[in-house]
Design an enzyme around this catalytic site. Structure first.
Site, PDB file in Angstrom:
ATOM      1  N   CYS A 183      96.359  16.224 -22.294  1.00 24.77           N
ATOM      2  CA  CYS A 183      95.988  17.164 -21.238  1.00 24.77           C
ATOM      3  C   CYS A 183      96.690  18.500 -21.426  1.00 24.77           C
ATOM      4  CB  CYS A 183      96.305  16.608 -19.852  1.00 24.77           C
ATOM      5  SG  CYS A 183      95.625  17.670 -18.542  1.00 24.77           S
ATOM      6  N   CYS A 361      89.502  19.198 -17.404  1.00 15.46           N
ATOM      7  CA  CYS A 361      90.899  19.494 -17.111  1.00 15.46           C
ATOM      8  C   CYS A 361      90.975  20.145 -15.731  1.00 15.46           C
ATOM      9  CB  CYS A 361      91.490  20.417 -18.173  1.00 15.46           C
ATOM     10  SG  CYS A 361      93.245  20.783 -17.905  1.00 15.46           S
TER      11      CYS A 361
END
Length: 432
Positions: A183, A361
């Site tokens: 991430c 995201c």
């Protein structure tokens, strides 16, 4: 026929492997070698290495295809973590206890759990052996000191919140390493949350907030990068590019950065708070295996998720060399594609469904705001909702903080959530 093998990683960069025997013709025996006494068979149609997001979700899907008795999972950890929530744990918005369940509770019912660690895999011989990366100078021992934390580990995420609470005045530094990371938005999410916390507690005027990143841009997709740059300017955040953390002097509260554009040139910055995003890599067992590429990642075709050299090997998730962000959202989308790919190959058919690189995201920019970034392999927005997702929204924060954990525990890990593609189609049809 020879066994069909899948290799998949979970969100903690673990390895997932399935060994499936096709048809009724006897294949060469799969040997499961262990260094401890285990209540396990010597052969499974599906053997899953690693109980991360990819491993658990694919085990659930494979259970429905070959039956629970023919599936086993090798996983040493007692707890399974939903790591995306650690961004909020580090900022004090969620409790650490909300991020994990006992591993036994997420293993699909009837599937064998072999509590061990894989130390070798040999796809040429269909053999797995079990037993029961780079580092920053000064770490991990530096985490024993105050004022330093990391949202990337269960052992250090609460130290981030403690460092945030204890902050008085000075530099608050946030880092992004010179390696692939899980991430890629997370290292800056905690920066935005910290800035919001400082404002809320009246400490903002005493805080010099610094984001030192090894990258050359704030985000890889221009649409969202432009939105983030506006936030950075509005909130007076200092962003320094091509700066890589190489040492932490925790006793002196100093961080040492190297200028990647001028190797060997370093800068020492004192800190009152330091959030470290550690360098990451694939596991050693994968790096030394035949399924890895030169960089140590599972070498798969980016559309079919099939291995480039071993036709009976497939990959999903963090340990693959798929050119997309390593997120749980990507794993969800990949799981649906891989399920269909394996299904067709088990029938001696050519895979038709192709993975477009979808990932998501949720960029947390405050305690009640999120920019929901969704994009494909080409860095083009692939948005689900019929509005501009580059804008900060309360609804997207609610989705990040509450809806996605529910989907993860109740849908994705049970093999029923393959990402938002179906929802996107319904919404777009409704708008047409």
């Amino acid at each position: 026929m020879t066994p069909l093998v899948s290799v998949v990683s979970g969100p903690r960069a673990r390895l997932f492997a399935c060994f499936l025997r096709l048809g009724t013709q006897q294949a060469s025996s799969l040997q499961l070698h262990t260094g401890a006494s285990l209540a396990a068979k010597n052969y499974y149609e599906v053997l899953v290495l690693g109980g991360g997001s990819g491993g658990i979700s694919m085990a659930a899907r494979m259970k429905r295809r070959v039956g629970a008795d023919n599936v086993a999972i090798i996983e040493p950890s007692e707890r399974h973590f939903y790591q995306p929530i650690w961004t909020l744990v580090g900022a004090g918005a969620k409790q650490l206890s909300s991020s994990f369940h006992p591993t036994v509770s997420v293993i699909p019912s009837g599937v064998e759990w072999i509590k061990a660690r894989v130390v070798e895999l040999n796809p040429d011989k269909n053999c797995i052996h079990t037993d029961n990366g780079k580092e920053i100078k000064g770490l991990p021992e530096g985490f024993d000191h105050p004022k330093i934390g990391s949202n990337y580990s269960v052992r250090t995420v609460e130290k981030t919140w403690k460092a945030l609470q204890d902050f008085e005045e000075g530099n608050a530094i946030f880092t992004f390493p010179n390696t692939p990371v899980k991430c890629a938005g997370a290292p800056q999410k905690i920066m935005y949350l910290s800035e919001a916390y400082f404002r809320k507690t009246g400490k903002r005027s005493k805080a010099n907030i610094i984001f030192n990143t090894s990258l050359g841009t704030i985000f890889g997709v221009k649409k969202y990068a432009d939105a983030l740059k506006e936030i950075i300017q509005e909130r007076n955040l200092a962003v320094n590019y091509k700066q890589n953390l190489i040492e932490v002097r925790a006793d002196k509260q100093e961080a040492v950065f190297e200028n990647l554009d001028k190797p060997g040139e370093t800068q020492v910055i004192s800190y009152e708070m330091l959030h470290v995003t550690p360098p990451m890599s694939s596991p050693d067992v994968l790096k030394t295996s035949p399924v890895a590429d030169a960089a140590g990642w599972v070498d798969v075709d980016k559309e079919t998720l099939q291995h480039r050299r071993y036709p009976n090997v497939f990959g999903i998730g963090d340990c693959t060399n798929l050119p997309t962000s390593k997120t749980a959202a990507a794993v969800a989308a990949q799981s649906g594609i891989l399920d269909r790919t394996i299904s067709r190959i088990m029938k001696n058919q050519t895979p038709r469904k192709k993975y477009d690189g979808y990932t998501s995201c949720p960029l947390v920019t405050g305690y009640n705001r999120v920019i929901l970034a969704e994009f494909d392999y080409n860095g083009q927005p692939l948005e689900t909702f019929p509005f501009d997702q580059s804008k900060e929204r309360l609804t997207m924060y609610f989705m990040k903080a509450n809806m996605m954990p529910f989907l993860y525990w109740n849908m994705m890990l049970r093999g029923y959530w393959g990402g938002p593609a179906f929802l996107r189609k319904l919404l777009h049809l409704g708008m047409s």
